[in-house]
Write a protein that holds these residues in place. Structure first.
Motif, mmCIF file in Angstrom:
data_model
loop_
_atom_site.group_PDB
_atom_site.id
_atom_site.type_symbol
_atom_site.label_atom_id
_atom_site.label_comp_id
_atom_site.label_asym_id
_atom_site.label_seq_id
_atom_site.Cartn_x
_atom_site.Cartn_y
_atom_site.Cartn_z
ATOM 1 N N GLY A 74 -39.533 35.988 13.175
ATOM 2 C CA GLY A 74 -39.166 34.943 13.702
ATOM 3 C C GLY A 74 -37.551 36.225 13.407
ATOM 4 O O GLY A 74 -36.899 37.580 13.680
ATOM 5 N N VAL A 111 -26.439 28.855 16.788
ATOM 6 C CA VAL A 111 -27.790 28.831 16.009
ATOM 7 C C VAL A 111 -28.595 28.499 17.573
ATOM 8 O O VAL A 111 -30.148 28.617 17.022
ATOM 9 N N GLU A 148 -31.681 30.827 18.127
ATOM 10 C CA GLU A 148 -32.989 29.737 18.297
ATOM 11 C C GLU A 148 -33.811 29.637 19.951
ATOM 12 O O GLU A 148 -34.917 29.860 20.347
ATOM 13 N N ALA A 175 -35.199 33.179 19.974
ATOM 14 C CA ALA A 175 -36.384 33.160 19.210
ATOM 15 C C ALA A 175 -37.441 33.132 20.053
ATOM 16 O O ALA A 175 -38.416 33.278 19.869
ATOM 17 N N PRO A 204 -39.804 31.529 14.197
ATOM 18 C CA PRO A 204 -38.612 30.413 13.156
ATOM 19 C C PRO A 204 -36.725 30.968 13.032
ATOM 20 O O PRO A 204 -37.202 32.508 13.220
ATOM 21 N N VAL A 205 -35.960 30.244 12.413
ATOM 22 C CA VAL A 205 -35.097 30.822 13.199
ATOM 23 C C VAL A 205 -34.665 30.511 11.690
ATOM 24 O O VAL A 205 -34.554 28.949 11.112
ATOM 25 N N ASP A 235 -31.613 30.050 8.802
ATOM 26 C CA ASP A 235 -29.859 30.424 9.108
ATOM 27 C C ASP A 235 -28.970 29.809 7.114
ATOM 28 O O ASP A 235 -29.744 28.523 6.823
#
Length: 639
Positions: free
Chosen positions: A115, A132, A136, A139, A143-144, A146
């Motif tokens: 991720g 964000v 994403e 990605a 998962p990201v 933050d």
């Protein structure tokens, strides 16, 4: 008498008055000195050494710059505790309080197969949710994390440009660390191959925003090759490799030298890669090449630990048995040898089953020939669509029964091999698969050989005649480091980088030349370059050395400002060393005041023969001597 008495009295009073005055002044001086000393000692004990004390009669004058208003008040309190507070005069000042500096905004972006993580501090004006959301999207379901924080300070200049560039780089780099600051981006990443590394550096260099400094550090690990395959052929056309890999530079050199002993080697060059099934891979391949040379021709294929040797037609059986026996016993234990001495064909049957796949220079694909059934025909078409696209594939196949065993697998392998070409054809017959055409990849021969062995087995017969065409190679258009430096030398031979007299400031007319040099360097990936500064002999040596270093640094900074990746550049000042003209003339001094560009080349590494290699060479010499004696003994008996 009265006058004399009066005079005496007046004189007595005068003397008394003067004595009283002197006594009073002495007393005041003593009190003043003791007061000053007392206050000074008290201030020193209270860590107020910044304050100075001056006596003015009975008054104490305090001077100095207090760090803060509270510290100034404490110093006055300390002085008032030693003398009467009314005697203390405050002449102290307070250091001006600096404005609170804004924080250093920065983001660390970490991306791997698990991720993406965002760590750092961003201005409040940045749309955090939009940032964000963009990450994403890049990605693709991973998962990201933050971990960003926000501070309400003005957004620094060039922050938006650096942030946008970092996201563009993130999209191209699946395994990377990207550090973002105002006007600066540092990229550390891993590419899939040397070609991929060069392409990434070229693309990222071209997209650097104006005034943003970017440091690129992209590494290219050795490729993992599976199956680990080497295929060597010796026939009437001479020795050649269809595929060649080695686990170490030493093994690669030994394999190439073994092949070169049989003649000039053509086709695929050897590459270094991971995945060797044995530490003695190089030994085994060299033994196999030597065996083919002793047979006078044939093909040997190493696929991991499986070794297949096919001798040339008309090879004498006695020689075949002798060479195969020696090779079988000499190969490391992990390798398994399968040797074949083919028989001459009786007669060719008319109308053999044939399948042909062609790729035109325009990208059109045509498949024609025989297939086993409708299901296989549909499977073949779907596979071709996946490889080339549905709009460029033309089917010209027909369904025929009683095709050779494994025919369908051979057809799919042919389409797979065709995808490695820029244009060409693959012809499948029951006996052999022939691949001919052009490619823009230097490793195409090896990849085709490996995939055919993987699909059809080590004993598969195939012939590869693929020509590398530099014009088709997207990477070949990039100049070599030597070509880059030659272009720069061509520019600086006609014009000169000039500085203001006695300074390291580039003149306005030098800007155009630096622009042209930057344009050349932006197309030169992974270039290790030295920027050398020189001066004439006027002035002190140390001053000239410092000035030459400053000028070399100025050129480096100017190139960085023009979006040139200078992470591998070095700026070095040499002062008045190495003059190229006579410093005794104005023209000579002008020539000696110069900037030079040259490649940084690594020092050669001397080849070291290990004790094990020396022992192997001694044993080989002994075995050869014993063999010569054994051969010579029967001749002596005959005499």
């Amino acid at each position: 008498m009265r006058l004399s008495s009066l005079m005496i009295s007046l004189v007595a009073f005068g003397v008394a008055a003067v004595g009283a005055l002197l006594a009073a002044r002495s007393l005041v001086t003593i009190v003043e000195e003791r007061s000053v000393i007392a206050v000074q000692e008290a201030l020193a004990d209270a860590n107020h050494g910044w304050a100075s004390v001056i006596g003015d009669g009975l008054q104490i004058v305090m001077e100095g710059e207090a760090p803060s208003e509270a510290v100034r008040f404490r110093a006055m309190t300390v002085a008032g505790s030693m003398v009467d507070a009314s005697r203390v005069i405050d002449n102290m000042s307070v250091t001006a309080t600096a404005a609170i500096a804004p924080p250093n905004f920065a983001i660390e972006i970490l991306r791997n197969d698990s991720g993406i993580s965002l760590i750092g501090l961003i201005p409040a004006s940045v749309d955090r949710d939009a940032l964000v959301a963009r990450v994403e999207a890049l990605a693709r379901g991973l998962p990201v994390a933050d971990l960003l924080e926000v501070a309400d300070y003005p957004e620094p200049e060039l922050w938006a440009a650096a942030q946008d560039y970092s996201l563009d780089a993130l999209q191209r780099l699946p395994r990377s660390k990207i550090s973002v600051a105002s006007g600066r981006v540092a990229v550390t990443a891993i590419s899939d191959s040397a070609e991929h590394k060069a392409r990434l550096e070229a693309e990222l260099s071209r997209s650097i925003p104006e005034d943003v400094r970017v440091d690129l550090s992209i590494s290219a690990p050795r490729p993992v090759i599976t199956p680990y395959t080497t295929r060597f052929i010796l026939d009437d056309d001479g020795p050649r490799f269809d595929a060649c890999v080695a686990d170490t530079p030493q093994s690669l050199d030994r394999i190439e030298r073994a092949a070169a002993q049989l003649g000039p080697v053509s086709a695929a060059g050897c590459i270094e890669g991971l995945g060797a099934p044995s530490r003695r891979w190089g030994d085994a391949v060299v033994m196999g090449i030597d065996a083919v040379g002793k047979l006078g021709g044939g093909t040997i294929t190493f696929s991991d630990t499986d070794v297949v040797l096919v001798a040339a037609l008309q090879t004498p059986p006695a020689i075949f048995d002798e060479v195969v026996g020696e090779l079988s016993n000499a190969l490391p234990d992990v390798f398994a040898l399968d040797a074949t001495l083919p028989n001459p064909p009786n007669s060719a049957e008319e109308g053999p089953a044939t399948f042909t796949a062609t790729l035109s220079p325009e990208g059109q694909v045509q498949l024609r020939g025989r297939v086993a059934d409708a299901l296989m025909n549909q499977t073949l078409e779907n596979f071709a669509h996946a490889q080339f696209g549905a709009d460029v594939v033309t089917m010209g196949t027909r369904i025929v029964e009683d095709l050779p065993m494994g025919w369908s697998v051979r057809m799919l392998a042919a389409v797979d091999a065709l995808s490695e070409l820029s244009n060409g054809a693959v012809v499948v017959t029951p006996d052999i698969i022939t691949v001919r055409g052009n490619t823009g990849s230097t490793g195409a021969n090896g990849r085709i050989s490996r995939l055919l062995i993987e699909r059809l087995g080590e004993q598969a017969e195939f012939e590869i005649d693929v020509t590398y065409v530099e014009a088709l190679d997207p990477i070949a258009g990039l100049p070599t480091p030597e070509e880059c430096v030659d272009k720069i030398l061509g520019l600086t031979s006609e014009r000169k980088i000039i500085f203001d007299p006695g300074s390291a400031t580039l003149t306005a007319e030098s800007g155009a030349l630096v622009d042209d040099i930057a344009e050349v360097l932006r197309r030169c990936a992974d270039l290790k370059l030295e920027i050398a500064g020189y001066t004439d002999s006027q002035g002190r040596d140390s001053m000239n050395l410092d000035l030459s270093q400053q000028r070399a640094n100025s050129v480096l900074a100017a190139l960085r400002d023009r979006r040139v990746p200078v992470g591998s550049f070095e700026a070095i000042g040499y002062g008045e060393a190495d003059p190229i003209a006579d410093n005794g003339t104005e023209e000579g001094r002008e020539a000696n005041r110069r900037i030079e560009f040259r490649l940084i080349t690594p020092e050669p590494i001397e080849e070291v023969t290990t004790g094990l290699e020396a022992l192997e060479e001694d044993l080989a010499a002994e075995i050869e001597a014993e063999a010569e004696e054994a051969t010579a003994e029967p001749e002596a008996d005959g005499e």
